[in-house]
Enzyme design. Sequence first.
Site, PDB file in Angstrom:
ATOM      1  N   LYS A 203       0.895  -1.181   0.000  1.00 45.46           N
ATOM      2  CA  LYS A 203       0.000   0.000   0.000  1.00 45.46           C
ATOM      3  C   LYS A 203       0.920   1.213   0.000  1.00 45.46           C
ATOM      4  O   LYS A 203       1.415   1.634   1.040  1.00 45.46           O
ATOM      5  CB  LYS A 203      -0.878  -0.036   1.247  1.00 45.46           C
ATOM      6  CG  LYS A 203      -2.258   0.585   1.052  1.00 45.46           C
ATOM      7  CD  LYS A 203      -2.236   2.038   0.660  1.00 45.46           C
ATOM      8  CE  LYS A 203      -2.105   2.953   1.857  1.00 45.46           C
ATOM      9  NZ  LYS A 203      -1.862   4.370   1.445  1.00 45.46           N
TER      10      LYS A 203
ATOM     11  N   GLU B  67       8.847   1.053  11.449  1.00 45.34           N
ATOM     12  CA  GLU B  67       9.892   2.076  11.346  1.00 45.34           C
ATOM     13  C   GLU B  67       9.180   3.425  11.353  1.00 45.34           C
ATOM     14  O   GLU B  67       8.450   3.744  10.419  1.00 45.34           O
ATOM     15  CB  GLU B  67      10.685   1.909  10.050  1.00 45.34           C
ATOM     16  CG  GLU B  67      11.535   0.658  10.035  1.00 45.34           C
ATOM     17  CD  GLU B  67      12.393   0.528   8.787  1.00 45.34           C
ATOM     18  OE1 GLU B  67      12.413   1.464   7.968  1.00 45.34           O
ATOM     19  OE2 GLU B  67      13.035  -0.515   8.647  1.00 45.34           O
TER      20      GLU B  67
ATOM     21  N   CYS C 151      13.388  10.528   7.813  1.00 42.29           N
ATOM     22  CA  CYS C 151      13.155  10.176   9.209  1.00 42.29           C
ATOM     23  C   CYS C 151      14.442  10.251  10.029  1.00 42.29           C
ATOM     24  O   CYS C 151      14.404  10.449  11.229  1.00 42.29           O
ATOM     25  CB  CYS C 151      12.570   8.777   9.293  1.00 42.29           C
ATOM     26  SG  CYS C 151      13.677   7.551   8.597  1.00 42.29           S
TER      27      CYS C 151
ATOM     28  N   GLU D  52       8.539  16.064  16.086  1.00 38.10           N
ATOM     29  CA  GLU D  52       9.057  15.876  14.729  1.00 38.10           C
ATOM     30  C   GLU D  52       8.338  16.831  13.772  1.00 38.10           C
ATOM     31  O   GLU D  52       7.111  16.860  13.706  1.00 38.10           O
ATOM     32  CB  GLU D  52       8.820  14.436  14.274  1.00 38.10           C
ATOM     33  CG  GLU D  52       9.396  14.164  12.898  1.00 38.10           C
ATOM     34  CD  GLU D  52       9.030  12.780  12.354  1.00 38.10           C
ATOM     35  OE1 GLU D  52       7.846  12.403  12.415  1.00 38.10           O
ATOM     36  OE2 GLU D  52       9.936  12.093  11.866  1.00 38.10           O
TER      37      GLU D  52
HETATM   38  P1  NAD Z   1       1.823   8.217   7.586  1.00 36.77           P
HETATM   39  O1  NAD Z   1       1.911   7.421   8.835  1.00 36.77           O
HETATM   40  O2  NAD Z   1       0.852   9.328   7.520  1.00 36.77           O
HETATM   41  O3  NAD Z   1       1.451   7.263   6.358  1.00 36.77           O
HETATM   42  C1  NAD Z   1       2.222   6.137   6.029  1.00 36.77           C
HETATM   43  C2  NAD Z   1       1.341   5.126   5.326  1.00 36.77           C
HETATM   44  O4  NAD Z   1       0.363   4.621   6.227  1.00 36.77           O
HETATM   45  C3  NAD Z   1       0.582   5.690   4.131  1.00 36.77           C
HETATM   46  O5  NAD Z   1       0.599   4.738   3.101  1.00 36.77           O
HETATM   47  C4  NAD Z   1      -0.814   5.873   4.694  1.00 36.77           C
HETATM   48  O6  NAD Z   1      -1.838   5.824   3.720  1.00 36.77           O
HETATM   49  C5  NAD Z   1      -0.911   4.676   5.621  1.00 36.77           C
HETATM   50  N1  NAD Z   1      -1.889   4.796   6.700  1.00 36.77           N
HETATM   51  C6  NAD Z   1      -2.263   5.937   7.354  1.00 36.77           C
HETATM   52  N2  NAD Z   1      -3.150   5.624   8.334  1.00 36.77           N
HETATM   53  C7  NAD Z   1      -3.322   4.272   8.299  1.00 36.77           C
HETATM   54  C8  NAD Z   1      -4.118   3.358   9.060  1.00 36.77           C
HETATM   55  N3  NAD Z   1      -4.894   3.763  10.078  1.00 36.77           N
HETATM   56  N4  NAD Z   1      -4.059   2.047   8.738  1.00 36.77           N
HETATM   57  C9  NAD Z   1      -3.253   1.618   7.735  1.00 36.77           C
HETATM   58  N5  NAD Z   1      -2.506   2.435   6.975  1.00 36.77           N
HETATM   59  C10 NAD Z   1      -2.524   3.750   7.260  1.00 36.77           C
HETATM   60  O7  NAD Z   1       3.303   8.692   7.280  1.00 36.77           O
HETATM   61  P2  NAD Z   1       3.787   9.678   6.114  1.00 36.77           P
HETATM   62  O8  NAD Z   1       3.231  11.029   6.406  1.00 36.77           O
HETATM   63  O9  NAD Z   1       3.497   9.027   4.814  1.00 36.77           O
HETATM   64  O10 NAD Z   1       5.375   9.681   6.332  1.00 36.77           O
HETATM   65  C11 NAD Z   1       6.029  10.575   7.190  1.00 36.77           C
HETATM   66  C12 NAD Z   1       6.334   9.910   8.516  1.00 36.77           C
HETATM   67  O11 NAD Z   1       7.028   8.701   8.273  1.00 36.77           O
HETATM   68  C13 NAD Z   1       7.245  10.709   9.409  1.00 36.77           C
HETATM   69  O12 NAD Z   1       6.786  10.617  10.731  1.00 36.77           O
HETATM   70  C14 NAD Z   1       8.585   9.996   9.303  1.00 36.77           C
HETATM   71  O13 NAD Z   1       9.442  10.137  10.394  1.00 36.77           O
HETATM   72  C15 NAD Z   1       8.158   8.599   9.120  1.00 36.77           C
HETATM   73  N6  NAD Z   1       9.200   7.813   8.452  1.00 36.77           N
HETATM   74  C16 NAD Z   1       9.929   6.919   9.182  1.00 36.77           C
HETATM   75  C17 NAD Z   1      10.950   6.186   8.592  1.00 36.77           C
HETATM   76  C18 NAD Z   1      11.791   5.188   9.354  1.00 36.77           C
HETATM   77  O14 NAD Z   1      12.508   4.406   8.724  1.00 36.77           O
HETATM   78  N7  NAD Z   1      11.765   5.179  10.679  1.00 36.77           N
HETATM   79  C19 NAD Z   1      11.207   6.357   7.242  1.00 36.77           C
HETATM   80  C20 NAD Z   1      10.442   7.288   6.524  1.00 36.77           C
HETATM   81  C21 NAD Z   1       9.431   7.995   7.143  1.00 36.77           C
HETATM   82  O1  6OD Z   2      18.304   3.628   4.206  1.00 41.61           O
HETATM   83  C1  6OD Z   2      17.355   2.927   4.593  1.00 41.61           C
HETATM   84  O2  6OD Z   2      17.335   1.699   4.495  1.00 41.61           O
HETATM   85  C2  6OD Z   2      16.185   3.566   5.186  1.00 41.61           C
HETATM   86  N1  6OD Z   2      15.235   2.724   5.668  1.00 41.61           N
HETATM   87  C3  6OD Z   2      16.099   4.904   5.242  1.00 41.61           C
HETATM   88  C4  6OD Z   2      15.031   5.583   5.839  1.00 41.61           C
HETATM   89  C5  6OD Z   2      14.890   6.901   5.678  1.00 41.61           C
HETATM   90  C6  6OD Z   2      13.793   7.586   6.270  1.00 41.61           C
HETATM   91  O3  6OD Z   2      13.248   8.553   5.827  1.00 41.61           O
END
Ligand code: NAD
Ligand code: 6OD
Length: 487
Positions: free
Chosen positions: A179, A255, A289, A391
Amino acid sequence: MSTDFFNFIDGVHRPGSDGRTFENRTPLDGTLIGMVHEASAADVDAAVGAARAALAGPWAGLTTAERSDLLHAVADEIDRRSDEFLAAEIADTGKPVSIASHIDIPRGAANFRVFADVVKNVPGEFFPMPTPDGAGALNYGLRRPKGVIAVVCPWNLPLLLMTWKVGPALACGNAVVVKPSEETPATATLLGEVMNAVGVPAGVYNVVHGFGPGSAGEFLTTHPDVDGITFTGETRTGEAIMAAASKGVRSVSLEMGGKNPGIVFADADLSDAVAGTVRSAFANTGQVCLGTERVYVERPVFDEFVERLAAEATATTFGDPFDPLTQMGPLISNEHREKVLRYYRQAVDDGATVVTGGGVPDVGDRYAKGAWIEPTVWTGLADDSAVVTEEIFGPCCHVRPFDTEDEVVALANDTPYGLAATVWTTDVGRAHRVASRLEVGLCWVNSWFLRDLRTAFGGMKHSGIGREGGVHSLEFYTESTNVCVKI
Ligand code: NAD
Ligand code: 6OD
């Protein structure tokens, strides 16, 4: 020209069964890229069913080496079509080619290659007889695929973060239903063409488009025939997914967010520390992130560091994403920009000194409707200001002086998150000492985002559950059976 983004179910690109679509607009200038076909509950059910059937089909009959060869072919095909992946990712996210061509698309291919090789070289567990207490038994471990894996992705590094999960999932013999974020449907859809082209059996890789609650995200993560859910995104969404996974006792790999500290000691190579912090705070318009939003600088070099960081930020170039000299693209959407600008206003209300930025750059008429924003550096905020504790996910950081190692470790750890940290110092002993005290899953010393894909990746505290990368991914993507043979 507008494009349709279809679901990819059982090897076929399909519209949603109830005919619902939503717009996909580029954050560069708000132009319509195309319509996305939203998956209904029935479509998600069909995708999960196709994945389940694939697990009993020719996919299950492949040897590890044959699966590995197919995944190498997927990587080669991504490379061959890299211009298409690049164009799709740039349209969806607005990120400049300087980032997408060096990070996003090559990593999309590398994520298949690395895990294709990892699974061929995993040593098995084996304990010869006798057991430590003298029993006549030998024990060995078997690993099998977990089953149908739901892969729920964010929008900031769409192909990179999706393939970071799909690569190991398929290498371990699972079937996936992806998704993608509603903001970035393109590269996941395009990957379906790649899977067909190289002969990955139908149903092994599926894509369902839509939103979270009441849409494909919820339908997928609550589906009873999904065996495991791997998610990257916001911490609050991760909590909802974890709750959904509890029904049916499905495992999760999460993550999530971060509020990552960067620590600059006075003995650091200041040029490296400034250049590294420019990258870690502003790369991908701050939408990483692992990015640094809190910078702690030892007092003797504080003024010089702030001045040099601000000078770099002020010189940032915006504009045409295909110009190799463009450094910064827009945020993902105007809605996200409004959220980031709220923090920019909050910083001022809380008494910050805005060293540079704080607003919206003039990018000219061509991009006037895009989600552009200035990279921003603040000083002078209290440690409990929302700008310092929450964040933001934008190109900004707060810089604060410190005096002792103990003080800065306490400041760095004073957060509910625990994803990443960066330490800048030329004192090797200090580097190891501080790294061992930081409550994070990833600690870089004198670098940032230097990735070896065999290493454990993930966060502690509110930043996540589990680790992925190299053999660590096997913990989530396989189930193990211990066989105990009495001799
Ligand atoms: P988000 O949580 O809003 O959405 C992520 C995904 O989850 C999307 O595909 C969304 O449609 C889906 N989603 C939302 N609500 C849901 C539910 N109730 N059930 C199932 N699916 C659902 O995140 P975003 O805004 O797309 O991304 C930004 C966030 O992601 C930031 O907080 C960032 O720190 C985090 N992030 C973390 C990492 C990591 O590796 N730790 C990497 C990239 C981004
Ligand atoms: O480098 C990666 O494998 C990884 N998961 C990066 C994540 C970046 C977050 O925004």
